[in-house]
Design an enzyme around this catalytic site. Structure first.
Site, mmCIF file in Angstrom:
data_model
loop_
_atom_site.group_PDB
_atom_site.id
_atom_site.type_symbol
_atom_site.label_atom_id
_atom_site.label_comp_id
_atom_site.label_asym_id
_atom_site.label_seq_id
_atom_site.Cartn_x
_atom_site.Cartn_y
_atom_site.Cartn_z
ATOM 1 N N PHE A 58 38.773 12.710 -8.009
ATOM 2 C CA PHE A 58 37.664 13.329 -8.749
ATOM 3 C C PHE A 58 36.522 13.779 -7.839
ATOM 4 O O PHE A 58 35.527 14.309 -8.313
ATOM 5 C CB PHE A 58 37.134 12.368 -9.826
ATOM 6 C CG PHE A 58 36.674 11.027 -9.319
ATOM 7 C CD1 PHE A 58 35.415 10.867 -8.752
ATOM 8 C CD2 PHE A 58 37.505 9.916 -9.408
ATOM 9 C CE1 PHE A 58 34.990 9.639 -8.287
ATOM 10 C CE2 PHE A 58 37.094 8.676 -8.934
ATOM 11 C CZ PHE A 58 35.828 8.543 -8.368
ATOM 12 N N ARG A 86 23.538 -1.466 -15.914
ATOM 13 C CA ARG A 86 24.940 -1.070 -16.055
ATOM 14 C C ARG A 86 25.411 -1.267 -17.488
ATOM 15 O O ARG A 86 26.197 -0.479 -18.007
ATOM 16 C CB ARG A 86 25.822 -1.804 -15.047
ATOM 17 C CG ARG A 86 25.520 -1.329 -13.628
ATOM 18 C CD ARG A 86 26.386 -1.953 -12.590
ATOM 19 N NE ARG A 86 27.760 -1.479 -12.630
ATOM 20 C CZ ARG A 86 28.145 -0.292 -12.175
ATOM 21 N NH1 ARG A 86 27.277 0.556 -11.664
ATOM 22 N NH2 ARG A 86 29.422 0.052 -12.223
ATOM 23 N N THR A 92 31.882 4.386 -17.289
ATOM 24 C CA THR A 92 32.160 5.782 -16.892
ATOM 25 C C THR A 92 33.276 6.355 -17.755
ATOM 26 O O THR A 92 33.207 7.496 -18.196
ATOM 27 C CB THR A 92 32.601 5.821 -15.402
ATOM 28 O OG1 THR A 92 31.519 5.359 -14.616
ATOM 29 C CG2 THR A 92 32.981 7.219 -14.970
ATOM 30 N N ARG A 103 25.455 6.514 -21.813
ATOM 31 C CA ARG A 103 26.566 7.466 -21.618
ATOM 32 C C ARG A 103 27.217 7.846 -22.943
ATOM 33 O O ARG A 103 27.646 8.982 -23.116
ATOM 34 C CB ARG A 103 27.586 6.891 -20.637
ATOM 35 C CG ARG A 103 27.088 6.986 -19.191
ATOM 36 C CD ARG A 103 28.006 6.273 -18.233
ATOM 37 N NE ARG A 103 27.628 6.522 -16.842
ATOM 38 C CZ ARG A 103 27.981 5.738 -15.849
ATOM 39 N NH1 ARG A 103 28.698 4.647 -16.076
ATOM 40 N NH2 ARG A 103 27.614 6.037 -14.608
ATOM 41 N N HIS A 116 23.802 7.466 -13.292
ATOM 42 C CA HIS A 116 24.441 6.596 -12.301
ATOM 43 C C HIS A 116 23.527 5.400 -12.103
ATOM 44 O O HIS A 116 22.300 5.560 -12.120
ATOM 45 C CB HIS A 116 24.591 7.315 -10.955
ATOM 46 C CG HIS A 116 24.841 6.374 -9.812
ATOM 47 N ND1 HIS A 116 26.108 5.969 -9.438
ATOM 48 C CD2 HIS A 116 23.973 5.715 -8.983
ATOM 49 C CE1 HIS A 116 26.002 5.120 -8.423
ATOM 50 N NE2 HIS A 116 24.719 4.947 -8.133
HETATM 51 P P1 CMP Z 1 28.901 7.360 -10.900
HETATM 52 O O1 CMP Z 1 28.486 6.081 -11.539
HETATM 53 O O2 CMP Z 1 27.825 8.237 -10.380
HETATM 54 O O3 CMP Z 1 29.949 7.049 -9.731
HETATM 55 C C1 CMP Z 1 30.946 7.957 -9.304
HETATM 56 C C2 CMP Z 1 31.025 9.182 -10.177
HETATM 57 O O4 CMP Z 1 32.213 9.943 -10.083
HETATM 58 C C3 CMP Z 1 30.980 8.745 -11.639
HETATM 59 O O5 CMP Z 1 29.724 8.234 -11.978
HETATM 60 C C4 CMP Z 1 31.387 10.055 -12.316
HETATM 61 O O6 CMP Z 1 30.313 10.995 -12.364
HETATM 62 C C5 CMP Z 1 32.433 10.592 -11.341
HETATM 63 N N1 CMP Z 1 33.817 10.367 -11.814
HETATM 64 C C6 CMP Z 1 34.647 11.322 -12.271
HETATM 65 N N2 CMP Z 1 35.831 10.828 -12.588
HETATM 66 C C7 CMP Z 1 35.787 9.510 -12.349
HETATM 67 C C8 CMP Z 1 36.739 8.454 -12.488
HETATM 68 N N3 CMP Z 1 37.976 8.649 -12.955
HETATM 69 N N4 CMP Z 1 36.335 7.207 -12.156
HETATM 70 C C9 CMP Z 1 35.089 6.987 -11.667
HETATM 71 N N5 CMP Z 1 34.153 7.965 -11.511
HETATM 72 C C10 CMP Z 1 34.494 9.215 -11.847
#
Ligand code: CMP
Length: 135
Positions: A58, A86, A92, A103, A116
């Site tokens: 990703f 969190r 996520t 979210r 994030h």
């Molecule tokens: P964040 O918490 O900023 O950490 C990594 C970022 O990658 C996540 O939020 C998402 O914006 C993005 N992302 C996209 N696909 C995935 C996935 N399958 N698992 C984790 N993060 C992802």
């Protein structure tokens, strides 16, 4: 124990005009805003900030998304700030995301997931130093 953590309000939430609502949720939950920054990620900054995700499937999408518009960073303080933020951000993955979380309210996709937050005290320190230039 009072802790510091980093919250990013990501480009989709900025575009969708959700900044105020997200800040309102965290302030009502007892977080104190210690610092705030409005900025645009560059590729170099993404490679530093998201170094653990380089090479993942990703990462290219994440890179494109984070470059697409501005980001708001908040340095937050509260009792057990890292765990609590969190929890209120939610997962996520939309499949396992709890209803009522930031979210669940404001994510558009798994990548454009509105926010994030730091996942450990070490990463909170590291991320706050990167984004706010603390030493
Ligand atoms: P964040 O918490 O900023 O950490 C990594 C970022 O990658 C996540 O939020 C998402 O914006 C993005 N992302 C996209 N696909 C995935 C996935 N399958 N698992 C984790 N993060 C992802």
């Amino acid at each position: 124990m009072i802790e510091s953590t980093l919250l990013l309000i990501k480009p989709n939430a900025v575009k969708n005009k959700n900044i105020g609502e997200i800040i309102s949720i965290i302030e009502k939950d007892g977080f104190l805003i210690k610092n705030i920054r409005y900025f645009r990620f560059t590729e170099d900054l993404i490679n530093i900030f998201y170094k653990d995700h380089i090479g993942k499937s990703f990462f290219d999408n994440l890179n494109k998304f984070m470059l697409s518009d501005v980001t708001i960073a908040l340095h937050l303080e509260r009792d057990k700030a890292i765990e609590r933020l969190r929890q209120i951000n939610g997962d996520t993955d939309p499949e396992t995301r709890e209803t009522g979380t930031i979210r669940s309210l404001f994510a558009d996709t798994i990548t454009a997931n509105a926010v994030h937050s730091s996942d450990s005290p070490q990463n909170a320190k590291r991320e706050l130093e990167i984004i706010f230039g603390y030493r």
